[in-house]
Every structure is written in structure tokens, then in C-alpha cells.
Design a protein around this motif. Structure first.
Motif, PDB file in Angstrom:
ATOM      1  N   GLY A  26       0.821  -1.192   0.000  1.00 30.65           N
ATOM      2  CA  GLY A  26       0.000   0.000   0.000  1.00 30.65           C
ATOM      3  C   GLY A  26       0.855   1.242   0.000  1.00 30.65           C
ATOM      4  N   SER A  27       0.195   2.357  -0.108  1.00 31.71           N
ATOM      5  CA  SER A  27       0.899   3.626  -0.150  1.00 31.71           C
ATOM      6  C   SER A  27       1.377   3.999   1.250  1.00 31.71           C
ATOM      7  CB  SER A  27      -0.001   4.720  -0.702  1.00 31.71           C
ATOM      8  OG  SER A  27      -1.163   4.841   0.093  1.00 31.71           O
ATOM      9  N   GLY A  28       2.507   4.651   1.313  1.00 32.22           N
ATOM     10  CA  GLY A  28       3.037   5.083   2.595  1.00 32.22           C
ATOM     11  C   GLY A  28       4.031   4.085   3.164  1.00 32.22           C
ATOM     12  N   SER A  29       5.043   4.592   3.817  1.00 32.72           N
ATOM     13  CA  SER A  29       6.091   3.731   4.361  1.00 32.72           C
ATOM     14  C   SER A  29       5.592   2.903   5.532  1.00 32.72           C
ATOM     15  CB  SER A  29       7.287   4.581   4.780  1.00 32.72           C
ATOM     16  OG  SER A  29       6.890   5.526   5.769  1.00 32.72           O
ATOM     17  N   GLY A  30       4.541   3.356   6.179  1.00 31.02           N
ATOM     18  CA  GLY A  30       4.048   2.634   7.339  1.00 31.02           C
ATOM     19  C   GLY A  30       2.938   1.654   7.055  1.00 31.02           C
ATOM     20  N   PHE A  31       2.830   1.234   5.805  1.00 26.93           N
ATOM     21  CA  PHE A  31       1.736   0.338   5.443  1.00 26.93           C
ATOM     22  C   PHE A  31       1.807  -0.962   6.228  1.00 26.93           C
ATOM     23  CE2 PHE A  31      -1.450  -1.782   3.114  1.00 26.93           C
ATOM     24  CZ  PHE A  31      -1.005  -3.092   2.973  1.00 26.93           C
ATOM     25  N   THR A  32       0.641  -1.417   6.649  1.00 26.68           N
ATOM     26  CA  THR A  32       0.547  -2.706   7.305  1.00 26.68           C
ATOM     27  C   THR A  32      -0.802  -3.324   6.980  1.00 26.68           C
ATOM     28  OG1 THR A  32       0.487  -3.857   9.428  1.00 26.68           O
ATOM     29  CG2 THR A  32      -0.336  -1.604   9.407  1.00 26.68           C
ATOM     30  N   MET A  33      -0.823  -4.637   6.890  1.00 24.82           N
ATOM     31  CA  MET A  33      -2.074  -5.338   6.686  1.00 24.82           C
ATOM     32  C   MET A  33      -2.606  -5.895   7.999  1.00 24.82           C
ATOM     33  SD  MET A  33      -0.832  -8.888   4.838  1.00 24.82           S
ATOM     34  CE  MET A  33      -2.451  -9.585   4.804  1.00 24.82           C
ATOM     35  N   ASP A  34      -2.034  -5.426   9.113  1.00 29.88           N
ATOM     36  CA  ASP A  34      -2.386  -5.963  10.420  1.00 29.88           C
ATOM     37  C   ASP A  34      -3.867  -5.870  10.728  1.00 29.88           C
ATOM     38  OD1 ASP A  34       0.567  -5.126  12.441  1.00 29.88           O
ATOM     39  OD2 ASP A  34       0.313  -6.204  10.550  1.00 29.88           O
ATOM     40  N   TYR A  35      -4.573  -4.910  10.111  1.00 26.99           N
ATOM     41  CA  TYR A  35      -5.966  -4.664  10.476  1.00 26.99           C
ATOM     42  C   TYR A  35      -6.949  -5.221   9.457  1.00 26.99           C
ATOM     43  CZ  TYR A  35      -3.428  -1.558  13.529  1.00 26.99           C
ATOM     44  OH  TYR A  35      -2.538  -1.065  14.440  1.00 26.99           O
ATOM     45  N   HIS A  36      -6.425  -5.932   8.443  1.00 27.27           N
ATOM     46  CA  HIS A  36      -7.277  -6.463   7.385  1.00 27.27           C
ATOM     47  C   HIS A  36      -7.502  -7.961   7.559  1.00 27.27           C
ATOM     48  CE1 HIS A  36      -5.828  -2.759   5.451  1.00 27.27           C
ATOM     49  NE2 HIS A  36      -6.918  -2.828   4.709  1.00 27.27           N
ATOM     50  N   ALA A  37      -8.730  -8.381   7.412  1.00 33.00           N
ATOM     51  CA  ALA A  37      -9.019  -9.799   7.242  1.00 33.00           C
ATOM     52  C   ALA A  37      -8.823 -10.144   5.770  1.00 33.00           C
ATOM     53  CB  ALA A  37     -10.440 -10.115   7.680  1.00 33.00           C
ATOM     54  N   ILE A  38      -8.405 -11.358   5.508  1.00 30.78           N
ATOM     55  CA  ILE A  38      -8.104 -11.800   4.150  1.00 30.78           C
ATOM     56  C   ILE A  38      -8.894 -13.058   3.834  1.00 30.78           C
ATOM     57  CG2 ILE A  38      -6.319 -12.563   2.558  1.00 30.78           C
ATOM     58  CD1 ILE A  38      -5.921  -9.689   3.418  1.00 30.78           C
ATOM     59  N   GLY A  39      -9.410 -13.095   2.628  1.00 31.68           N
ATOM     60  CA  GLY A  39     -10.123 -14.282   2.173  1.00 31.68           C
ATOM     61  C   GLY A  39      -9.520 -14.816   0.886  1.00 31.68           C
ATOM     62  N   TRP A  40      -9.637 -16.109   0.709  1.00 27.46           N
ATOM     63  CA  TRP A  40      -9.267 -16.757  -0.559  1.00 27.46           C
ATOM     64  C   TRP A  40     -10.550 -17.239  -1.230  1.00 27.46           C
ATOM     65  CZ3 TRP A  40      -4.803 -16.818  -3.146  1.00 27.46           C
ATOM     66  CH2 TRP A  40      -3.605 -16.562  -2.459  1.00 27.46           C
ATOM     67  N   PHE A  41     -10.639 -16.980  -2.531  1.00 25.19           N
ATOM     68  CA  PHE A  41     -11.787 -17.382  -3.327  1.00 25.19           C
ATOM     69  C   PHE A  41     -11.291 -18.065  -4.590  1.00 25.19           C
ATOM     70  CE2 PHE A  41     -15.042 -15.083  -0.987  1.00 25.19           C
ATOM     71  CZ  PHE A  41     -14.265 -14.208  -0.249  1.00 25.19           C
ATOM     72  N   ARG A  42     -12.165 -18.797  -5.237  1.00 27.97           N
ATOM     73  CA  ARG A  42     -11.781 -19.411  -6.511  1.00 27.97           C
ATOM     74  C   ARG A  42     -12.963 -19.385  -7.463  1.00 27.97           C
ATOM     75  NH1 ARG A  42     -11.068 -25.738  -4.496  1.00 27.97           N
ATOM     76  NH2 ARG A  42     -13.304 -26.209  -4.214  1.00 27.97           N
ATOM     77  N   GLN A  43     -12.629 -19.403  -8.736  1.00 32.54           N
ATOM     78  CA  GLN A  43     -13.664 -19.407  -9.765  1.00 32.54           C
ATOM     79  C   GLN A  43     -13.223 -20.302 -10.903  1.00 32.54           C
ATOM     80  OE1 GLN A  43     -14.919 -15.527 -11.136  1.00 32.54           O
ATOM     81  NE2 GLN A  43     -16.893 -16.362 -11.801  1.00 32.54           N
ATOM     82  N   ALA A  44     -14.012 -21.327 -11.145  1.00 34.16           N
ATOM     83  CA  ALA A  44     -13.764 -22.234 -12.256  1.00 34.16           C
ATOM     84  C   ALA A  44     -14.581 -21.767 -13.461  1.00 34.16           C
ATOM     85  CB  ALA A  44     -14.151 -23.657 -11.864  1.00 34.16           C
ATOM     86  N   PRO A  45     -14.179 -22.139 -14.660  1.00 34.94           N
ATOM     87  CA  PRO A  45     -14.920 -21.710 -15.857  1.00 34.94           C
ATOM     88  C   PRO A  45     -16.393 -22.098 -15.775  1.00 34.94           C
ATOM     89  CG  PRO A  45     -12.834 -22.677 -16.490  1.00 34.94           C
ATOM     90  CD  PRO A  45     -12.976 -22.915 -15.014  1.00 34.94           C
ATOM     91  N   GLY A  46     -17.253 -21.127 -16.035  1.00 32.31           N
ATOM     92  CA  GLY A  46     -18.690 -21.391 -16.043  1.00 32.31           C
ATOM     93  C   GLY A  46     -19.322 -21.504 -14.678  1.00 32.31           C
ATOM     94  N   LYS A  47     -18.537 -21.250 -13.619  1.00 34.07           N
ATOM     95  CA  LYS A  47     -19.071 -21.363 -12.266  1.00 34.07           C
ATOM     96  C   LYS A  47     -18.956 -20.036 -11.530  1.00 34.07           C
ATOM     97  CE  LYS A  47     -18.257 -26.306 -11.615  1.00 34.07           C
ATOM     98  NZ  LYS A  47     -17.720 -27.342 -10.695  1.00 34.07           N
ATOM     99  N   GLU A  48     -19.741 -19.897 -10.477  1.00 30.54           N
ATOM    100  CA  GLU A  48     -19.684 -18.697  -9.666  1.00 30.54           C
ATOM    101  C   GLU A  48     -18.440 -18.704  -8.770  1.00 30.54           C
ATOM    102  OE1 GLU A  48     -24.482 -17.793  -9.207  1.00 30.54           O
ATOM    103  OE2 GLU A  48     -23.259 -18.207  -7.449  1.00 30.54           O
ATOM    104  N   ARG A  49     -18.056 -17.490  -8.356  1.00 31.71           N
ATOM    105  CA  ARG A  49     -16.933 -17.379  -7.435  1.00 31.71           C
ATOM    106  C   ARG A  49     -17.312 -18.031  -6.099  1.00 31.71           C
ATOM    107  NH1 ARG A  49     -13.447 -11.966  -7.472  1.00 31.71           N
ATOM    108  NH2 ARG A  49     -13.463 -12.666  -9.646  1.00 31.71           N
ATOM    109  N   GLU A  50     -16.389 -18.819  -5.574  1.00 32.90           N
ATOM    110  CA  GLU A  50     -16.634 -19.614  -4.374  1.00 32.90           C
ATOM    111  C   GLU A  50     -15.652 -19.224  -3.276  1.00 32.90           C
ATOM    112  OE1 GLU A  50     -16.288 -24.345  -3.022  1.00 32.90           O
ATOM    113  OE2 GLU A  50     -15.482 -23.662  -4.930  1.00 32.90           O
ATOM    114  N   GLY A  51     -16.152 -19.010  -2.071  1.00 30.82           N
ATOM    115  CA  GLY A  51     -15.277 -18.764  -0.947  1.00 30.82           C
ATOM    116  C   GLY A  51     -14.585 -20.037  -0.519  1.00 30.82           C
ATOM    117  N   VAL A  52     -13.266 -19.965  -0.319  1.00 25.86           N
ATOM    118  CA  VAL A  52     -12.475 -21.134   0.024  1.00 25.86           C
ATOM    119  C   VAL A  52     -12.051 -21.103   1.483  1.00 25.86           C
ATOM    120  CG1 VAL A  52     -10.312 -22.352  -0.440  1.00 25.86           C
ATOM    121  CG2 VAL A  52     -11.649 -21.407  -2.341  1.00 25.86           C
TER     122      VAL A  52
END
Length: 129
Positions: A26-52
């Protein structure tokens, strides 16, 4: 603003393993992701995006879809601003483009894509013999 870059995708045989990485910057020297939750998702051809899988900002809460539970493990290293998805016992049905996403609501560990504000471009995972 936060940017996410996925890596680690590729071709794996059934029963094999891959480890995906989601690097945040991110922008700024003090960037941190400490406060963000992260998700992984996947999408196969012809299918909806799925939470993993998802992980809260502290790493204290994780969530997995039934289709990957006991095979995939999510973790994070906030010092490196990186979240990992270790994928074991891969199956052909795991083939998809995998995306990571971030939300400022760091206490959340949800598989609902609408909860996330920022998305990466994705990395292809192909499981085939």
C-alpha cells in the motif's frame, strides 16, 4: 489503498500440493495489513466465485468451505504482509483461478465475497494428471 498480488499457482497432480501466497502492499512507508481480514476465493470456468478460506486480522479466527476443510490451511505473516494458502491432497475439482481479497473489517473471517473491498488479479491452479 491496498494492492494484493497472488502467486504460487501452477500445475499439480491429483494428491499433490501447492502453496499460494497473497502479498499486500500500500501507499506510505508505514503500510501494514495488520488490520485487514483476508479471504481466498476461486472461480472455475462457467461457475460462480466460491469462498475457500478466510482469516481474521489477528489470525485467531479462520474459516474453510466444506469442500476444502481438512485439506487446505490458511495462515498469515503480518511482518511480511503476506497470507498463505497451503493446499494438500489436491483434486481435479480444485482447478480454478484463485483470488485473495481484503476487508478493513479485520474481525471478520467470512466466505462471502461481498464483504471484501479489495481484490487481487488471481492465480491459476490446475490439478491434472
Amino acid at each position: 489503498q491496498l494492492q494484493l498480488v497472488e502467486s504460487g499457482g501452477g500445475l499439480a497432480q491429483p494428491g499433490g500440493s501447492l502453496r499460494l501466497s497473497c502479498a499486500a502492499s500500500g501507499s506510505g512507508s508505514g503500510f501494514t495489513m495488520d488490520y485487514h481480514a483476508i479471504g481466498w476465493f476461486r472461480q472455475a470456468p462457467g461457475k460462480e466465485r466460491e469462498g475457500v478460506s478466510s482469516i481474521s486480522a489477528s489470525g485467531g479466527a479462520t474459516r474453510y468451505s466444506d469442500s476444502v476443510k481438512d485439506r487446505f490451511t490458511i495462515s498469515r505473516d503480518n511482518a511480511k504482509n503476506t497470507v498463505y494458502l497451503q493446499m494438500n491432497s489436491l483434486k481435479p475439482q480444485d482447478t480454478a483461478v484463485y483470488f485473495c481479497a481484503a476487508t478493513k473489517r479485520g474481525w471478520v473471517a467470512t466466505l462471502h465475497p461481498d464483504a471484501y473491498e479489495e481484490w487481487g488479479q488471481g492465480t491459476q491452479v490446475t490439478v491434472s494428471s
